[in-house]
Motif scaffolding. Structure first.
Motif, PDB file in Angstrom:
ATOM      1  N   ARG A 141      -4.667   0.632   5.500  1.00 53.43           N
ATOM      2  CA  ARG A 141      -4.986   2.055   5.425  1.00 53.43           C
ATOM      3  C   ARG A 141      -6.492   2.281   5.448  1.00 53.43           C
ATOM      4  N   GLN A 142      -7.233   1.391   4.806  1.00 48.15           N
ATOM      5  CA  GLN A 142      -8.689   1.485   4.845  1.00 48.15           C
ATOM      6  C   GLN A 142      -9.165   1.356   6.285  1.00 48.15           C
ATOM      7  N   GLN A 143      -8.585   0.395   7.012  1.00 49.10           N
ATOM      8  CA  GLN A 143      -8.950   0.187   8.402  1.00 49.10           C
ATOM      9  C   GLN A 143      -8.577   1.403   9.249  1.00 49.10           C
ATOM     10  N   ASP A 144      -7.435   2.025   8.950  1.00 45.76           N
ATOM     11  CA  ASP A 144      -7.018   3.224   9.673  1.00 45.76           C
ATOM     12  C   ASP A 144      -8.049   4.335   9.517  1.00 45.76           C
ATOM     13  N   ALA A 145      -8.539   4.508   8.280  1.00 47.63           N
ATOM     14  CA  ALA A 145      -9.531   5.550   8.017  1.00 47.63           C
ATOM     15  C   ALA A 145     -10.815   5.284   8.785  1.00 47.63           C
ATOM     16  N   ILE A 146     -11.234   4.023   8.823  1.00 51.02           N
ATOM     17  CA  ILE A 146     -12.449   3.649   9.543  1.00 51.02           C
ATOM     18  C   ILE A 146     -12.291   3.920  11.033  1.00 51.02           C
ATOM     19  N   GLY A 151      -6.538  -9.511  -9.963  1.00 50.09           N
ATOM     20  CA  GLY A 151      -5.803  -9.808 -11.187  1.00 50.09           C
ATOM     21  C   GLY A 151      -4.978  -8.668 -11.730  1.00 50.09           C
ATOM     22  N   GLN A 152      -5.020  -8.543 -13.071  1.00 48.88           N
ATOM     23  CA  GLN A 152      -4.201  -7.574 -13.784  1.00 48.88           C
ATOM     24  C   GLN A 152      -4.511  -6.138 -13.379  1.00 48.88           C
ATOM     25  N   ARG A 153      -5.796  -5.854 -13.143  1.00 45.46           N
ATOM     26  CA  ARG A 153      -6.182  -4.492 -12.769  1.00 45.46           C
ATOM     27  C   ARG A 153      -5.543  -4.102 -11.445  1.00 45.46           C
ATOM     28  N   LYS A 154      -5.493  -5.029 -10.524  1.00 44.20           N
ATOM     29  CA  LYS A 154      -4.872  -4.774  -9.228  1.00 44.20           C
ATOM     30  C   LYS A 154      -3.389  -4.472  -9.387  1.00 44.20           C
ATOM     31  N   GLU A 155      -2.704  -5.260 -10.213  1.00 41.81           N
ATOM     32  CA  GLU A 155      -1.275  -5.053 -10.443  1.00 41.81           C
ATOM     33  C   GLU A 155      -1.009  -3.700 -11.091  1.00 41.81           C
ATOM     34  N   GLU A 156      -1.872  -3.305 -12.016  1.00 44.22           N
ATOM     35  CA  GLU A 156      -1.706  -2.017 -12.701  1.00 44.22           C
ATOM     36  C   GLU A 156      -1.800  -0.851 -11.710  1.00 44.22           C
ATOM     37  N   ILE A 157      -2.801  -0.912 -10.841  1.00 44.41           N
ATOM     38  CA  ILE A 157      -2.988   0.177  -9.882  1.00 44.41           C
ATOM     39  C   ILE A 157      -1.861   0.209  -8.854  1.00 44.41           C
ATOM     40  N   ILE A 158      -1.399  -0.955  -8.434  1.00 42.74           N
ATOM     41  CA  ILE A 158      -0.266  -1.008  -7.499  1.00 42.74           C
ATOM     42  C   ILE A 158       0.961  -0.356  -8.121  1.00 42.74           C
ATOM     43  N   GLU A 159       1.250  -0.693  -9.377  1.00 41.61           N
ATOM     44  CA  GLU A 159       2.415  -0.113 -10.055  1.00 41.61           C
ATOM     45  C   GLU A 159       2.267   1.396 -10.226  1.00 41.61           C
ATOM     46  N   SER A 217       4.353   3.584   2.174  1.00 46.36           N
ATOM     47  CA  SER A 217       3.812   2.732   3.234  1.00 46.36           C
ATOM     48  C   SER A 217       2.355   2.366   2.986  1.00 46.36           C
ATOM     49  N   PHE A 218       1.631   3.204   2.238  1.00 42.35           N
ATOM     50  CA  PHE A 218       0.239   2.900   1.923  1.00 42.35           C
ATOM     51  C   PHE A 218       0.119   1.645   1.053  1.00 42.35           C
ATOM     52  N   ILE A 219       1.175   1.358   0.261  1.00 43.29           N
ATOM     53  CA  ILE A 219       1.097   0.299  -0.747  1.00 43.29           C
ATOM     54  C   ILE A 219       1.833  -0.972  -0.340  1.00 43.29           C
ATOM     55  N   ILE A 220       2.807  -0.859   0.561  1.00 46.06           N
ATOM     56  CA  ILE A 220       3.644  -2.013   0.918  1.00 46.06           C
ATOM     57  C   ILE A 220       2.816  -3.235   1.303  1.00 46.06           C
ATOM     58  N   LEU A 221       1.738  -3.024   2.033  1.00 49.22           N
ATOM     59  CA  LEU A 221       0.901  -4.120   2.523  1.00 49.22           C
ATOM     60  C   LEU A 221       0.430  -5.041   1.399  1.00 49.22           C
ATOM     61  N   TYR A 222       0.227  -4.495   0.207  1.00 52.82           N
ATOM     62  CA  TYR A 222      -0.401  -5.246  -0.883  1.00 52.82           C
ATOM     63  C   TYR A 222       0.612  -5.893  -1.833  1.00 52.82           C
ATOM     64  N   PHE A 261      -5.827   5.253  -3.975  1.00 51.23           N
ATOM     65  CA  PHE A 261      -5.605   3.947  -4.621  1.00 51.23           C
ATOM     66  C   PHE A 261      -5.440   2.848  -3.569  1.00 51.23           C
ATOM     67  N   SER A 262      -4.744   3.180  -2.467  1.00 45.11           N
ATOM     68  CA  SER A 262      -4.516   2.168  -1.430  1.00 45.11           C
ATOM     69  C   SER A 262      -5.832   1.720  -0.787  1.00 45.11           C
ATOM     70  N   LEU A 263      -6.815   2.612  -0.747  1.00 50.23           N
ATOM     71  CA  LEU A 263      -8.122   2.244  -0.192  1.00 50.23           C
ATOM     72  C   LEU A 263      -8.881   1.302  -1.112  1.00 50.23           C
ATOM     73  N   LEU A 264      -8.625   1.419  -2.418  1.00 49.54           N
ATOM     74  CA  LEU A 264      -9.370   0.624  -3.398  1.00 49.54           C
ATOM     75  C   LEU A 264      -8.683  -0.687  -3.773  1.00 49.54           C
ATOM     76  N   ILE A 265      -7.370  -0.763  -3.583  1.00 55.16           N
ATOM     77  CA  ILE A 265      -6.615  -1.960  -3.978  1.00 55.16           C
ATOM     78  C   ILE A 265      -7.189  -3.257  -3.405  1.00 55.16           C
ATOM     79  N   PRO A 266      -7.620  -3.296  -2.130  1.00 53.91           N
ATOM     80  CA  PRO A 266      -8.161  -4.553  -1.590  1.00 53.91           C
ATOM     81  C   PRO A 266      -9.372  -5.086  -2.346  1.00 53.91           C
TER      82      PRO A 266
END
Length: 387
Positions: A2-7, A314-322, A342-347, A305-310
């Motif tokens: 999604r980040q790449q899509d925006a770019i 660790g734990q912070r990533k899992e929290e934001i995904i959930e 669909s924004f989140i499935i990739l991660y 959130f999907s733009l920032l997940i990459p």
């Protein structure tokens, strides 16, 4: 993804805006058309736009030429322009090397100046920001334009000067730039101030660049109109080199609590994300997450959130995904849930990816509206292979 899509979309929009004034001449392609284009935009501008056109349209992309032809037939139709933008995005997706080549081309300092001047130039070729009925606004615009024209003239002098003349010309140019920036910062009309500031940004350079951009940033904080403020703020970071970039990003994020509208926050955040380094400062990352969390629209919050997940670990990533999955699964507009997911499935890991994809696919196939169902299914296409 999604980040790449925006770019890609930002790049395609920028390319389309840049070539739009000469598209008719490019499509016609005759010697006479080229002569008319040179008379309209000047030989130097024409050569650069022609070079960009050839990079894009010399490829085997018939949909690009068709979209460009439609723009000639209906130049005032925004939908037609969007078709061309979409065709350019498709070309970038099919040929990542082309996307890199075009991106590098558009980042050239000369191109950036031409983009600014193109935005300022009216049909008769004179340099103006916008036309206003108010006599006071007109006076302000004329005074600012005079400063900017003076700076442009001195900038041209610098490029031809040598040795001592070069130093004197540089000094005069910086002084004129300071005057223009001070003047723009004090314009009492928010719409004019924001436009003036955003027009100055591409010209900022040299050792004073960070300081001048910070000054622009603080001046922008006084603009009441959310969209105008977002437009100026989002124009700042791309013009910075590595040095000082993190400080400016952090300053921009610090302003986010003062921006009420979620779409303005999303606009700023999406413009900042492409400039975040892999080893981004955790403080900046948390501020970016805080900004995303403050977006009222659940759909835009998931996308943010999907733009920032990459960039998370660790734990912070899992929290934001959930958190993002929870938001996406419970959007009030049920038809938008598959696209949000669909924004989140990739991660997700492979087992979870399959589970969420099947859930989103079931939601999408159950949408009653044919157009919205197609849109939802299209957002899931990238994940259909290999699952």
């Amino acid at each position: 993804m999604r980040q790449q899509d925006a770019i890609m979309r930002q790049l395609a929009q920028k390319v389309t805006d840049f070539i739009e004034p000469v598209v008719p001449y490019m499509v016609i392609g005759s010697k006479r058309a080229a002569e008319e284009a040179v008379n309209k935009v000047g030989p130097a501008v024409w050569e650069l736009k022609k070079k960009l056109w050839e990079k894009l349209f010399s490829r085997d992309r018939p949909e690009l030429k068709e979209a460009a032809g439609d723009l000639v037939i209906a130049p005032s139709d925004p939908e037609v322009k969007q078709v061309l933008i979409r065709a350019i995005i498709n070309s970038f997706e099919k040929d990542p090397d082309l996307a890199k080549e075009i991106s590098s081309f558009m980042e050239d300092e000369l191109i950036q100046r031409m983009i600014v001047e193109q935005r300022m130039r009216t049909e008769d070729g004179s340099v103006k920001l916008i036309k206003q009925d108010s006599s006071e606004k007109t006076r302000v615009l004329e005074e600012f334009n005079k400063l900017l024209e003076e700076f442009t003239a001195k900038n041209n002098t610098v490029s031809t000067a040598h040795d001592l003349e070069q130093l004197e010309a540089e000094s005069g140019k910086e002084e004129t730039m300071e005057k223009a920036l001070d003047f723009a910062s004090k314009i009492q009309y928010g719409d004019l101030r924001s436009q003036a500031l955003s027009l100055i940004v591409p010209y900022l350079k040299g050792p004073e660049k960070v300081k001048l951009i910070e000054k622009t940033l603080y001046s922008t904080s006084n603009i009441q109109d959310e969209d105008e403020r977002a437009r100026v703020l989002s124009s700042l970071v791309p013009h910075l080199k590595r040095q000082g970039k993190e400080e400016i990003i952090e300053d921009i994020l610090d302003f986010s609590p003062h921006i009420q509208y979620g779409d303005a926050k999303f606009q700023i955040l999406s413009s900042l994300v492409p400039h975040l380094e892999e080893s981004i400062n955790e403080v900046i990352l948390e501020k970016a997450l805080e900004m995303a969390s403050g977006i009222q629209s659940d759909f835009l919050r998931v996308q943010s959130f999907s733009l920032l997940i990459p960039h998370l670990k660790g734990q912070r990533k899992e929290e934001i995904i959930e958190e993002a999955l929870e938001l996406a699964s419970n959007l009030k507009d049920k038809d938008m849930r598959p696209q949000a997911l669909s924004f989140i499935i990739l991660y997700l890991d492979e087992s979870r990816k399959k589970e969420i994809f099947e859930k989103a696919l079931e939601m999408a196939t159950g949408i009653k509206s044919e157009s919205r169902r197609a849109q939802a299914l299209f957002s899931l296409v990238p994940y259909m292979v290999g699952l």
